[in-house]
Motif scaffolding. Structure first.
Motif, short mmCIF file in Angstrom:
data_model
loop_
_atom_site.label_atom_id
_atom_site.label_comp_id
_atom_site.label_asym_id
_atom_site.label_seq_id
_atom_site.Cartn_x
_atom_site.Cartn_y
_atom_site.Cartn_z
N PHE A 34 0.81 -1.21 0.00
CA PHE A 34 0.00 0.00 0.00
C PHE A 34 0.85 1.27 0.00
O PHE A 34 1.81 1.39 0.75
N VAL A 35 0.49 2.19 -0.88
CA VAL A 35 1.19 3.47 -0.98
C VAL A 35 0.15 4.57 -1.00
O VAL A 35 -0.89 4.44 -1.64
N GLU A 36 0.44 5.65 -0.28
CA GLU A 36 -0.51 6.76 -0.22
C GLU A 36 -0.41 7.59 -1.49
O GLU A 36 0.67 7.93 -1.94
N GLU A 37 -1.56 7.90 -2.09
CA GLU A 37 -1.56 8.73 -3.29
C GLU A 37 -2.63 9.78 -3.17
O GLU A 37 -3.67 9.56 -2.56
N THR A 38 -2.35 10.96 -3.76
CA THR A 38 -3.35 12.03 -3.75
C THR A 38 -4.26 11.86 -4.95
O THR A 38 -3.79 11.66 -6.07
N VAL A 39 -5.55 11.91 -4.71
CA VAL A 39 -6.45 11.89 -5.86
C VAL A 39 -7.28 13.16 -5.83
O VAL A 39 -7.82 13.54 -4.80
N SER A 40 -7.33 13.86 -6.96
CA SER A 40 -8.18 15.03 -7.04
C SER A 40 -9.48 14.61 -7.69
O SER A 40 -9.48 13.80 -8.60
N PRO A 41 -10.61 15.17 -7.23
CA PRO A 41 -11.90 14.72 -7.73
C PRO A 41 -12.03 14.88 -9.24
O PRO A 41 -12.63 14.04 -9.90
#
Ligand code: TYD
Ligand code: MG
Length: 457
Positions: A34-41
Motif C-alpha cells: 500500500f502506498v498513499e496517493e493524492t487523488v483530485s476529484p
C-alpha cells in the motif's frame, strides 16, 4: 493540503483502494504494497468518463435492431502468431495491453509490429518513455528495415502525447511503457496506481475518439514499487501477456482477455539475434531434444485456446535425504502436483511420502489445463519405478481425487495432433474413446483410472 484533494491508499499490485494503510492487501494478499496517493476529484471523473468516449454527445438509448455493425475490419500485422492471438488482426480503435516481465521482449515485438504496419503503408507512432531515440534505432537496426511511415517520439507527458497524436494522426500508437507516462492533473508519481489508471483513461479517450488502435506496454512487477498491468486489465479491450523463461529462447504470447476474439489463445515466438521469430509448429519445437530413453519423461497434449500443443513433462523422484520431502514444480501448478502425488499414494498404493519429487515442463512454458494430470501422474510413476515410457506414447486425461481418469474437451484435436507428429499410441480417458474408435491410424487406449494407466508403463 489543498481543498478538494484527498489521499487514498492503493495496493500497487492489484489496485485495491483503501482509506487507511493496510499491511496485507485484502484483494491480492500481497504484503506491504500500500502506498498513499493524492487523488483530485476532477481527475477521478476523467477516468470514469474514459470508457465510453462519448462525452458531449446526446445519449438517447437506441433500439438494438437499428444498430448496424459489420464484422470488425481488422488490420493484419502479417505476424501470424500475433494476429491469431488478437483474434484475427488489430481492430481499429481498440486498446491492447501487452504485459510481461522486464526484458522478455515486449518492446522488440511491438517494434516488429510497427515495422510490418509501416511496410503496409500504415502510419505508426511509437512513443517511448524508457529508451532514447538512439537506443530504439539500434534495436531497429537488429530487426530490419523501416520506412518513413514509422514515427518515433520520446515523451512521457500525456498532454504532449495527445497533441502529437492529434497533429500527426497515426493509425496505430504504441506506448512503451504505461508506467513511465504521467498526467499533470494527477499529483502522484509516474508508475503509481492512480497515475497509471488516469494515463490509460486519457489514452482510451484518444483511441475511441479518433479510432486509433493503441498498444500499451506494462511491466509486471513483483516488488510493488510500480503499479502492475493488473490494475488496468479491466479498462482495455485486450490483454496479452508475454511469458517465458529469459534463459529459454521460447516466448509465449497469451491472451487473457479479448473483447474481439477468444481468450487463452497463444502465440509462440523464439528470441533470435534478429528479433522475435514465429514458431509455426510449437509442438515440434517443444519436443526438440527430448530424451529418448529416460525414465520420468512423458509427452502430454494441452489445448491452448484453439490449438493443441504437445509438450514434454519430466519428473524426477528420489529418496529424501533429510526428514521432510522436497517437492518443486516448474511450469505446472505446485499444488496440483502435490495433489496428484497424494492421489497416487492413496489410490495406487505407492509410497511417495519419503520421496523428493521435481516435476518440470520442458521449454519454459506454463500450462494449467487439467488434461495434463494423467501425464504428470505417469511421469512420476515412470521415474519412481525407473521404467521408461515408450517415446511413441502420448498421454492426456484429467485425474480426479478418487483416482478416476475423466474425459476432457477436444479429445479429437489432441489425437489428430499426436498422429500428425508421428506418435503411435494415445493413452486417454475411456469416456472420450467411443466416438473415435476406428477413425484414426494411431492406437487408442482408453483408461478409466490411474491404476489401469499404470499398467502401460
Ligand atoms: P526487450 O524487447 O527490450 O524487452 P522488454 O521491452 O520486454 O523489457 O527485449 C530485450 C531482450 O531481448 C534483451 O535481453 C536482448 C534480447 N534481444 C535479442 O536477443 N535479439 C534481438 O534481436 C533483440 C532486439 C533483443
Ligand atoms: Mg522495453
Amino acid at each position: 493540503m489543498a481543498k478538494g484533494k484527498k489521499t487514498v491508499f492503493f495496493c500497487q499490485n492489484c489496485g485495491y483502494e483503501s482509506s487507511k494503510w493496510l499491511g496485507q492487501c485484502p484483494g491480492c494478499r500481497e504484503w506491504n504494497t500500500f502506498v498513499e496517493e493524492t487523488v483530485s476529484p476532477v481527475a477521478k471523473n476523467a477516468a470514469y468518463g474514459a470508457g465510453g468516449g462519448q462525452q458531449g454527445k446526446r445519449m438517447d438509448p437506441v433500439p438494438l435492431s437499428h444498430i448496424t455493425a459489420l464484422e470488425e475490419e481488422r488490420i493484419k500485422t502479417d505476424i501470424e502468431e500475433l494476429d491469431r492471438v488478437l483474434g484475427g488482426g488489430i481492430v481499429p480503435g481498440s486498446m491492447v495491453l501487452v504485459g510481461g516481465d522486464p526484458g522478455i521482449g515486449k518492446s522488440t515485438l511491438l517494434l516488429q509490429v510497427c515495422g510490418q504496419l509501416a511496410g503496409k503503408g500504415h502510419k505508426v507512432l511509437y512513443i517511448s518513455g524508457e529508451e532514447s531515440l538512439r537506443q530504439i534505432k539500434l534495436r531497429a537496426a537488429r530487426i530490419g528495415e523501416f520506412n518513413e511511415n514509422l514515427l518515433l517520439l520520446c515523451e512521457t507527458n500525456l498532454e504532449t502525447i495527445r497533441s502529437t497524436i492529434e497533429r500527426t494522426k497515426p493509425e496505430t500508437v504504441i506506448i512503451d511503457s504505461i508506467q513511465t507516462m504521467y498526467n499533470e492533473q494527477v499529483t502522484s508519481a509516474p508508475g503509481s496506481v492512480s497515475q497509471v489508471r488516469e494515463s490509460t483513461g486519457v489514452l482510451m479517450q484518444i483511441a475511441k475518439g479518433m479510432g486509433i488502435s493503441v498498444f500499451i506496454v506494462g511491466h509486471v512487477t513483483k516488488d510493488g514499487s510500480v503499479a502492475g498491468p493488473r490494475v488496468l486489465e479491466h479498462m482495455v479491450d485486450t490483454v496479452l501477456y508475454f511469458e517465458g523463461d529469459r534463459q529459454v529462447a521460447y516466448r509465449i504470447l497469451r491472451s487473457v482477455k479479448n473483447r474481439f476474439g477468444s481468450t487463452n489463445e497463444i502465440g509462440v515466438f523464439e528470441m533470435q539475434e534478429k528479433g522475435l521469430a514465429e514458431v509455426k509448429n510449437p509442438s515440434q519445437a517443444m519436443l526438440n531434444g527430448r530424451p529418448t530413453d529416460a525414465s520420468g519423461s512423458v509427452v502430454v497434449c494441452s489445448i491452448e485456446g484453439t490449438r493443441p500443443i504437445l509438450i514434454e513433462i519430466q519428473a524426477l523422484v528420489t529418496r529424501t535425504n533429510f526428514g521432510l520431502p522436497r517437492r518443486t514444480s516448474v511450469g505446472i501448478d505446485y499444488n496440483r502436483v502435490n495433489l496428484l502425488m497424494a492421489v497416487l499414494e492413496k489410490r495406487a498404493g505407492m509410497h511417495l511420502g519419503d520421496c523428493d519429487a521435481y516435476v518440470n515442463l520442458a521449454g519454459g512454458m506454463k500450462l494449467g489445463e487439467p488434461a495434463i494430470d494423467l501425464g504428470i501422474v505417469l511421469a512420476v510413476v515412470s521415474s519412481y519405478k525407473n521404467k521408461v515410457v515408450d517415446q511413441g506414447i502420448l498421454i492426456f486425461g484429467e485425474v480426479g481425487l478418487s483416482g478416476e481418469v475423466r474425459g476432457v474437451s477436444m479429445a479429437e484435436n489432441r489425437v489428430r495432433e499426436a498422429e500428425k507428429l508421428g506418435f503411435t499410441t494415445c493413452i486417454m480417458p475411456k469416456a472420450n474413446i467411443d466416438a473415435m474408435q476406428g477413425k484414426y491410424q494411431i492406437r487408442l487406449i482408453g483408461v478409466a483410472n490411474i491404476k489401469e494407466a499404470m499398467e502401460y508403463i
